[in-house]
Design a protein around this motif. Structure first.
Motif, PDB file in Angstrom:
ATOM      1  N   PRO A 135       0.826  -1.214   0.000  1.00  0.00           N
ATOM      2  CA  PRO A 135       0.000   0.000   0.000  1.00  0.00           C
ATOM      3  C   PRO A 135       0.857   1.259   0.000  1.00  0.00           C
ATOM      4  O   PRO A 135       1.966   1.275   0.519  1.00  0.00           O
ATOM      5  N   ALA A 136       0.311   2.311  -0.590  1.00  0.00           N
ATOM      6  CA  ALA A 136       0.996   3.609  -0.577  1.00  0.00           C
ATOM      7  C   ALA A 136       0.712   4.311   0.756  1.00  0.00           C
ATOM      8  O   ALA A 136      -0.300   4.046   1.407  1.00  0.00           O
ATOM      9  N   PRO A 137       1.619   5.188   1.199  1.00  0.00           N
ATOM     10  CA  PRO A 137       2.895   5.546   0.560  1.00  0.00           C
ATOM     11  C   PRO A 137       3.984   4.527   0.872  1.00  0.00           C
ATOM     12  O   PRO A 137       4.065   4.028   1.997  1.00  0.00           O
ATOM     13  N   LEU A 138       4.784   4.231  -0.122  1.00  0.00           N
ATOM     14  CA  LEU A 138       5.846   3.241   0.032  1.00  0.00           C
ATOM     15  C   LEU A 138       7.072   3.892   0.660  1.00  0.00           C
ATOM     16  O   LEU A 138       7.588   4.885   0.160  1.00  0.00           O
ATOM     17  N   ARG A 139       7.548   3.315   1.759  1.00  0.00           N
ATOM     18  CA  ARG A 139       8.748   3.812   2.445  1.00  0.00           C
ATOM     19  C   ARG A 139       9.657   2.603   2.682  1.00  0.00           C
ATOM     20  O   ARG A 139       9.384   1.766   3.539  1.00  0.00           O
TER      21      ARG A 139
END
Length: 263
Positions: A135-139
């Protein structure tokens, strides 16, 4: 055989020591071969031929004991290079420079028992497939990113994500930092993985060695958020089965091990 498995375990923790053992073993075997050939057939090896044979044996022994691919080439070339350049008018500082380059690239092998392992193309592609489903946001953080080739490839593929590499081997860090200058969503930190706050990332990736995995798992469980993903290339967490294991089908028969942090 138990002693072979012991040496292979040592190769994961102290590859330089096992490479030296491979060199010494190959030299001893070559001595026996040369003496036997001279005694039976009065056949003498040319010096460079003997060096190439020693290098091939050292590389093969090191590979059998579990050393990574770049150590194969180093073991293969070490003695032939000494013989080839032994009579050349090269200043002594050239050999010292080569030594320090290898040391700075593989610094963590001595300080943290984490040698330089490079994620291959198969591993990078499989990581991309995994990230595409997050899922976003990708970190994303790569703990021990080396020269950061795979990290930068992923950052280019996911421009909306944020990618961080941490590295403490000086030359690896410098190469990674220079390569990341023009990739806006990727940054490199000269930082120990133990000082990296994992709470800010939802995907943590590493390709380390067996030595730090138990302690790293404790850090992961203490800092990562529920639902976040921890991915280890090749090296398992003792006593903690992975939620998924994805084969890479590479020459190392390695895999990506995935753990989803429970709520």
């Amino acid at each position: 055989m138990g002693w072979v498995e012991g040496l292979r375990g040592l190769a994961q923790r102290y590859p330089a020591l096992v490479a030296l053992l491979a060199q010494l073993t190959a030299t001893a075997l070559l001595t026996v071969i040369v003496l036997f050939a001279n005694y039976i057939a009065h056949w003498r090896f040319a010096l460079l031929t003997a060096g190439l044979l020693q290098g091939l044996m050292a590389a093969s022994i090191g590979r059998w004991l579990g050393l990574s691919r770049w150590w194969w080439w180093l073991n293969l070339a070490f003695v032939p290079a000494l013989l080839a350049f032994g009579g050349a008018p090269l200043p002594s500082w050239v050999f010292l420079l080569v030594f320090f380059i290898l040391l700075l690239l593989n610094w963590n092998s001595f300080s943290e028992r984490v040698p330089l392992y490079l994620t291959g193309a198969q591993g990078t592609q499989l990581l991309a497939d995994i990230l595409a489903r997050q899922p976003a946001p990708l970190r994303f953080v790569d703990l021990g990113c080396g020269p950061a080739g795979p990290l930068l490839a992923l950052a280019r593929q996911f421009p909306e994500g944020r990618f961080v590499g941490v590295e403490t081997a000086p030359l690896s860090y410098l190469l990674a930092w220079l390569r990341s200058l023009f990739q806006r969503n990727c940054s490199i930190r000269y930082q120990s993985l133990w000082r990296t706050d994992l709470t800010e990332f939802n995907v943590v990736y590493c390709f380390l060695s067996p030595a730090p995995m138990p302690q790293l798992w404790q850090k992961v469980c203490a800092e990562m958020q529920p639902g976040a993903l921890f991915v280890s290339n090749t090296f398992a967490v003792p006593g903690v089965p992975a939620d998924r294991e994805l084969d890479l089908h590479d020459w190392r028969d390695s895999s990506l091990l995935l753990w989803r942090i429970p709520g």
